[in-house]
Every structure is written in C-alpha cells, then in structure tokens.
Design a protein around this motif. Structure first.
Motif, PDB file in Angstrom:
ATOM      1  N   ARG A 258     -27.504   5.328 -29.657  1.00  0.00           N
ATOM      2  CA  ARG A 258     -26.073   6.206 -28.827  1.00  0.00           C
ATOM      3  C   ARG A 258     -26.715   7.764 -28.924  1.00  0.00           C
ATOM      4  O   ARG A 258     -26.342   8.483 -27.669  1.00  0.00           O
ATOM      5  CB  ARG A 258     -25.058   5.555 -28.715  1.00  0.00           C
ATOM      6  CG  ARG A 258     -24.246   4.758 -28.165  1.00  0.00           C
ATOM      7  CD  ARG A 258     -22.768   4.129 -29.089  1.00  0.00           C
ATOM      8  NE  ARG A 258     -22.746   3.010 -27.788  1.00  0.00           N
ATOM      9  CZ  ARG A 258     -22.898   1.681 -28.374  1.00  0.00           C
ATOM     10  NH1 ARG A 258     -23.749   1.792 -29.001  1.00  0.00           N
ATOM     11  NH2 ARG A 258     -22.665   1.038 -27.667  1.00  0.00           N
ATOM     12  N   LEU A 259     -26.878   8.037 -29.799  1.00  0.00           N
ATOM     13  CA  LEU A 259     -27.529   9.583 -30.018  1.00  0.00           C
ATOM     14  C   LEU A 259     -28.559  10.286 -29.966  1.00  0.00           C
ATOM     15  O   LEU A 259     -29.058  11.338 -29.141  1.00  0.00           O
ATOM     16  CB  LEU A 259     -27.046   9.994 -32.106  1.00  0.00           C
ATOM     17  CG  LEU A 259     -25.368  10.409 -31.689  1.00  0.00           C
ATOM     18  CD1 LEU A 259     -25.521  10.586 -33.983  1.00  0.00           C
ATOM     19  CD2 LEU A 259     -25.240  11.272 -31.533  1.00  0.00           C
ATOM     20  N   GLU A 260     -29.536   9.125 -29.658  1.00  0.00           N
ATOM     21  CA  GLU A 260     -31.272   8.689 -29.484  1.00  0.00           C
ATOM     22  C   GLU A 260     -31.241   9.107 -27.736  1.00  0.00           C
ATOM     23  O   GLU A 260     -32.200   9.994 -27.224  1.00  0.00           O
ATOM     24  CB  GLU A 260     -32.001   8.202 -29.864  1.00  0.00           C
ATOM     25  CG  GLU A 260     -32.607   7.994 -31.667  1.00  0.00           C
ATOM     26  CD  GLU A 260     -33.744   8.839 -31.236  1.00  0.00           C
ATOM     27  OE1 GLU A 260     -34.727   9.139 -30.790  1.00  0.00           O
ATOM     28  OE2 GLU A 260     -33.204  10.421 -31.687  1.00  0.00           O
ATOM     29  N   ALA A 280     -23.044   7.666 -23.506  1.00  0.00           N
ATOM     30  CA  ALA A 280     -22.973   8.126 -24.852  1.00  0.00           C
ATOM     31  C   ALA A 280     -22.097   6.867 -25.575  1.00  0.00           C
ATOM     32  O   ALA A 280     -22.597   6.032 -27.104  1.00  0.00           O
ATOM     33  CB  ALA A 280     -23.192   8.641 -25.520  1.00  0.00           C
ATOM     34  N   GLY A 281     -21.263   6.136 -25.153  1.00  0.00           N
ATOM     35  CA  GLY A 281     -19.976   5.487 -25.380  1.00  0.00           C
ATOM     36  C   GLY A 281     -18.945   5.954 -26.885  1.00  0.00           C
ATOM     37  O   GLY A 281     -18.630   5.673 -27.147  1.00  0.00           O
ATOM     38  N   PRO A 286     -15.174  15.629 -28.903  1.00  0.00           N
ATOM     39  CA  PRO A 286     -15.265  16.304 -29.992  1.00  0.00           C
ATOM     40  C   PRO A 286     -15.780  15.213 -31.598  1.00  0.00           C
ATOM     41  O   PRO A 286     -16.874  15.903 -32.176  1.00  0.00           O
ATOM     42  CB  PRO A 286     -13.503  16.770 -31.229  1.00  0.00           C
ATOM     43  CG  PRO A 286     -12.900  16.552 -29.853  1.00  0.00           C
ATOM     44  CD  PRO A 286     -13.715  16.399 -28.573  1.00  0.00           C
ATOM     45  N   GLY A 287     -15.704  13.936 -31.021  1.00  0.00           N
ATOM     46  CA  GLY A 287     -15.979  13.075 -31.788  1.00  0.00           C
ATOM     47  C   GLY A 287     -17.498  13.805 -31.556  1.00  0.00           C
ATOM     48  O   GLY A 287     -18.544  13.003 -33.229  1.00  0.00           O
ATOM     49  N   PHE A 288     -18.179  12.931 -30.325  1.00  0.00           N
ATOM     50  CA  PHE A 288     -19.371  12.956 -30.281  1.00  0.00           C
ATOM     51  C   PHE A 288     -20.436  14.534 -30.458  1.00  0.00           C
ATOM     52  O   PHE A 288     -21.431  14.470 -30.881  1.00  0.00           O
ATOM     53  CB  PHE A 288     -19.240  13.113 -28.387  1.00  0.00           C
ATOM     54  CG  PHE A 288     -20.591  13.331 -27.793  1.00  0.00           C
ATOM     55  CD1 PHE A 288     -22.125  12.635 -28.072  1.00  0.00           C
ATOM     56  CD2 PHE A 288     -20.962  14.853 -27.646  1.00  0.00           C
ATOM     57  CE1 PHE A 288     -23.092  12.401 -27.634  1.00  0.00           C
ATOM     58  CE2 PHE A 288     -22.857  14.760 -26.650  1.00  0.00           C
ATOM     59  CZ  PHE A 288     -23.668  13.921 -26.620  1.00  0.00           C
ATOM     60  N   LEU A 289     -19.394  15.595 -30.039  1.00  0.00           N
ATOM     61  CA  LEU A 289     -20.478  16.572 -30.935  1.00  0.00           C
ATOM     62  C   LEU A 289     -20.341  17.379 -31.879  1.00  0.00           C
ATOM     63  O   LEU A 289     -21.681  17.347 -33.057  1.00  0.00           O
ATOM     64  CB  LEU A 289     -19.138  17.722 -30.612  1.00  0.00           C
ATOM     65  CG  LEU A 289     -19.276  18.205 -28.740  1.00  0.00           C
ATOM     66  CD1 LEU A 289     -17.982  19.108 -28.438  1.00  0.00           C
ATOM     67  CD2 LEU A 289     -20.691  18.771 -28.209  1.00  0.00           C
ATOM     68  N   LYS A 290     -19.531  16.251 -32.701  1.00  0.00           N
ATOM     69  CA  LYS A 290     -19.184  16.481 -34.335  1.00  0.00           C
ATOM     70  C   LYS A 290     -20.919  15.640 -35.082  1.00  0.00           C
ATOM     71  O   LYS A 290     -21.786  15.791 -35.511  1.00  0.00           O
ATOM     72  CB  LYS A 290     -18.480  16.357 -35.095  1.00  0.00           C
ATOM     73  CG  LYS A 290     -18.387  15.952 -36.898  1.00  0.00           C
ATOM     74  CD  LYS A 290     -17.320  15.009 -37.235  1.00  0.00           C
ATOM     75  CE  LYS A 290     -16.646  15.057 -38.367  1.00  0.00           C
ATOM     76  NZ  LYS A 290     -15.498  14.967 -38.789  1.00  0.00           N
ATOM     77  N   ALA A 291     -21.322  14.041 -34.795  1.00  0.00           N
ATOM     78  CA  ALA A 291     -22.114  13.673 -34.806  1.00  0.00           C
ATOM     79  C   ALA A 291     -23.281  13.552 -34.362  1.00  0.00           C
ATOM     80  O   ALA A 291     -24.499  13.540 -35.094  1.00  0.00           O
ATOM     81  CB  ALA A 291     -21.781  12.092 -33.650  1.00  0.00           C
TER      82      ALA A 291
END
Length: 309
Positions: A258-260, A280-281, A286-291
C-alpha cells in the motif's frame, strides 16, 4: 580505502582511519576501519580489499535525509544487502531501488548513488567482484536488478562471516571462499527459479499466502488468522515461515504494498494526500503519515516535493 563518497553540498567526504570512541558496533576481523563525521551524524566503513573482490560493511547514522554519490572501481557483479534500516540504491543506467532490512539486490552495474533517511540507522553490505568468469554462462535475467529477501543460505553465510575467528594467514582464503559462496547461493536460487518458476526452497503453503496477498493487491486486507486458516497452519508458524522466506511478516507485506502504491502516486499524479491515504487502505490520515515516514524517511508531502516526475 576503496571508493569515494561525496555529497552535492559539501563535496567529497573525507574518512580517517581512527576508530572513534562513539563507535559501538562490532568489528569484523581483518577489515580496515574508516570513519567520517558528517551531516550531524557519522559514517563507519569496514573494508576488506584484494585483487578480485571488495567487501564493504557500512554503518550510517544521520539526523537528516541525505543522498550520496559513490565512486567505486568498476565491478562485474555486485551483491548489495540491507541489514538494518532502509536505503535507496542507484547504479549505472539510472535505476533506483528501495531496499528494507532483510532484502538484497544483485546487479552487474557498479553502485553510484545511495540515499539514507533521517533518524534511521542503516547498515549495508556491498560485495563487489571484479572477475565474473566463473558465472559468465549463468542466466542473469531472472534476478537482475530485482529486490528480494535474503535467502536462508546467504543469511547463514553472513552470520558465519561476521563471527569468524580465523587468523591473518587463513583469513584471506576464508574471505575468498565466503565471496564465492555468496555468489554461488545467489545464482543457485536464480537457476532453480528458472527451472521451477518459483523462488526455491519456499514451502507451498507459505508461497500460497504470498501469491494470495499479491493477487489481492489493494482490494483486500487479510488478517493473520484468515491467512492461517486458508492454508491450515498455526498463526505463529505462518508468521515465522513467511518472515524467514520473504524477509517481512504477512501484515508488513500488505502495508508495504500500500505504501509503495502511495509512493508511486505521489511521484506520478497530483492526487491530494487527503484522498490518497484512503485509497491506500488507511482509515485515518495520521496513521498513514506515520507509516509512510517510517518506511521512506520523509513525509508524503516532502517525498512528492523531492521526487515529483
């Protein structure tokens, strides 16, 4: 020292052969130690050089994201391992590959660029061979410039290399054997993959889970319980087996996919980040930014600014 490191802002990085008190890592017997304090951090290089190959074990500890240029003698074959953290490796024709801990890449082009990320300690190992006559006839196509998990055979080889206690007389012969074995195990996997049409040595249930995750792509997010039930393994056996053969857990594999996808969108589209993270799921920004920052060392907005095509 074999090779030159440089940075666009400060030019060539100068190394000393003094081992500083701040160095807390382990020393590899028979290597020459070099250190360079730069970028509010440091580079520690341990290197073994002879006429046919070079072993470079490098520890990076930066407080900011940096892109380095590398000038190494032209080599015929290279194995580049990321043992800790993550890094982006570039070579020759302009390709760049992002590698995480537990992954490696084989290339016939001499590495010439390396990107390291803010606040992450990265440890890499570069094995460069100047004589590839032994494997001239092997099929390179299957694994050329392809990031993959470090196979168990090479993992064991590296552990043996790091812990060796041979004396000066035997060490040169031992290191020659280690280098030959590393390329042998790599090309053995290539040749078996050609004949078997799959990565050698992976149990069928583990490979089935990997194929399922790749086939589902962004559409489905599997729990460990769901995956274990599908193949009839316990959750602990699945998690352990998957990480052994693919270098990461089934959960992290799905996160990384998902990050790729998000990274590619940042580079090639103008899709707003407040829409992109949901596609991206991720349920929450905030969770996406941190990951994303944990994986790539930059926030999504910083990545887009630096890499927008």
């Amino acid at each position: 020292m074999q090779g030159i490191f440089s940075h666009r802002g400060i030019g060539q990085i100068h190394f000393s052969r003094n081992e500083p008190d701040s160095f807390t890592g382990f020393r590899i017997r028979g290597t020459t130690f070099y250190a360079a304090p730069v970028f509010l951090g440091a580079i520690f290089l341990q290197q073994y050089v002879n006429d046919s190959f070079t072993i470079s074990y490098i520890e990076f500890d930066f407080n900011k994201t940096v892109e380095l240029k590398l000038e190494f003698p032209i080599s015929n074959s290279n194995l580049f391992f990321v043992l800790k953290g993550n890094a982006v490796l570039g070579a020759g024709t302009g390709y760049a590959e992002h590698l995480q801990a537990g992954q490696y890449i084989y290339t016939t082009e001499t590495p010439d660029a390396l990107k390291l990320f803010e606040g992450q300690k990265a440890v890499v190992l570069l094995i460069s061979s100047y004589d590839n006559r032994a494997w001239d006839g092997l099929n390179h196509a299957q694994n050329f410039n392809c990031v993959q998990p470090i196979p168990p055979s090479i993992q064991l080889l590296l552990e043996e290399f790091f812990s060796n206690e041979y004396n000066d007389i035997l060490r040169g012969l031992y290191y020659e054997k280690i280098i030959a074995d590393a390329f042998f195990y790599h090309f053995l996997a290539v040749e078996q993959a050609v004949s078997d049409d799959k990565y050698t040595g992976i149990p069928e249930p583990i490979k089935a889970v990997h194929d399922l995750i790749l086939a589902a792509g962004m559409d489905t997010k599997f729990t460990l319980t769901e995956l274990a039930e599908r193949i009839g393994l316990s959750e602990s056996s699945l998690k352990k087996g998957y990480k052994k053969h693919y270098g990461i857990s089934p959960f992290d594999q799905q996160v990384y996919m998902r990050l790729e996808w998000a990274r590619q969108q940042l580079e090639t589209t103008v899709l707003p980040i407040n829409q992109l993270y949901r596609q991206a799921g991720y349920a929450h920004l905030p969770g996406f930014l941190k990951a994303f920052k944990k994986c790539y060392g930059l926030s999504p907005s910083q990545w887009r600014k630096q890499h927008k095509q």
